[in-house]
Design a protein around this motif. Structure first.
Motif, PDB file in Angstrom:
ATOM      1  N   ALA A 115      21.446  60.946   1.622  1.00  0.00           N
ATOM      2  CA  ALA A 115      21.497  59.790   2.512  1.00  0.00           C
ATOM      3  C   ALA A 115      22.014  58.554   1.780  1.00  0.00           C
ATOM      4  O   ALA A 115      22.671  57.693   2.383  1.00  0.00           O
ATOM      5  N   GLU A 116      21.712  58.430   0.520  1.00  0.00           N
ATOM      6  CA  GLU A 116      22.184  57.268  -0.251  1.00  0.00           C
ATOM      7  C   GLU A 116      23.704  57.256  -0.340  1.00  0.00           C
ATOM      8  O   GLU A 116      24.328  56.196  -0.273  1.00  0.00           O
ATOM      9  N   TRP A 117      24.336  58.432  -0.488  1.00  0.00           N
ATOM     10  CA  TRP A 117      25.803  58.507  -0.527  1.00  0.00           C
ATOM     11  C   TRP A 117      26.402  58.079   0.802  1.00  0.00           C
ATOM     12  O   TRP A 117      27.440  57.425   0.848  1.00  0.00           O
ATOM     13  N   PRO A 130      22.571  58.808  -6.988  1.00  0.00           N
ATOM     14  CA  PRO A 130      22.281  58.804  -5.550  1.00  0.00           C
ATOM     15  C   PRO A 130      22.349  60.216  -4.976  1.00  0.00           C
ATOM     16  O   PRO A 130      23.108  61.061  -5.443  1.00  0.00           O
ATOM     17  N   ARG A 131      21.540  60.451  -3.962  1.00  0.00           N
ATOM     18  CA  ARG A 131      21.517  61.754  -3.295  1.00  0.00           C
ATOM     19  C   ARG A 131      21.885  61.567  -1.840  1.00  0.00           C
ATOM     20  O   ARG A 131      22.068  60.462  -1.365  1.00  0.00           O
ATOM     21  N   ILE A 164      25.118  55.927   2.941  1.00  0.00           N
ATOM     22  CA  ILE A 164      24.991  54.474   3.023  1.00  0.00           C
ATOM     23  C   ILE A 164      26.045  53.806   2.158  1.00  0.00           C
ATOM     24  O   ILE A 164      26.689  52.837   2.569  1.00  0.00           O
ATOM     25  N   ILE A 165      26.263  54.306   0.953  1.00  0.00           N
ATOM     26  CA  ILE A 165      27.282  53.757   0.062  1.00  0.00           C
ATOM     27  C   ILE A 165      28.657  53.879   0.690  1.00  0.00           C
ATOM     28  O   ILE A 165      29.465  52.938   0.663  1.00  0.00           O
TER      29      ILE A 165
END
Length: 64
Positions: A8-10, A5-6, A12-13
């Motif tokens: 923005a994904e981090w 994950p990069r 969200i997580i």
């Protein structure tokens, strides 16, 4: 392809984890993890003197 994950994904997580566990429980988990790491390091440093014992030519530990 799926990768790590990069940016923005981090974020969200992280938001999902906070929603699931809550900030209080995450703090407790982090504190316990820190205590565990500290205890592990102290255990490693206590074992050092055994490694520094003198040995004879065949590798046996010499009595003091």
């Amino acid at each position: 392809m799926l990768g790590l994950p990069r940016g923005a994904e981090w974020i969200i997580i992280l938001l999902i984890v906070v929603l699931l566990f809550g900030p209080g429980r995450i703090g407790k988990i982090a504190g316990e993890l820190g205590k565990g790491i500290r205890a592990f390091r102290e255990g490693l440093s206590q074992d050092k003197p055994e490694d520094e014992q003198s040995t004879d030519s065949s590798g046996n530990i010499e009595p003091k």
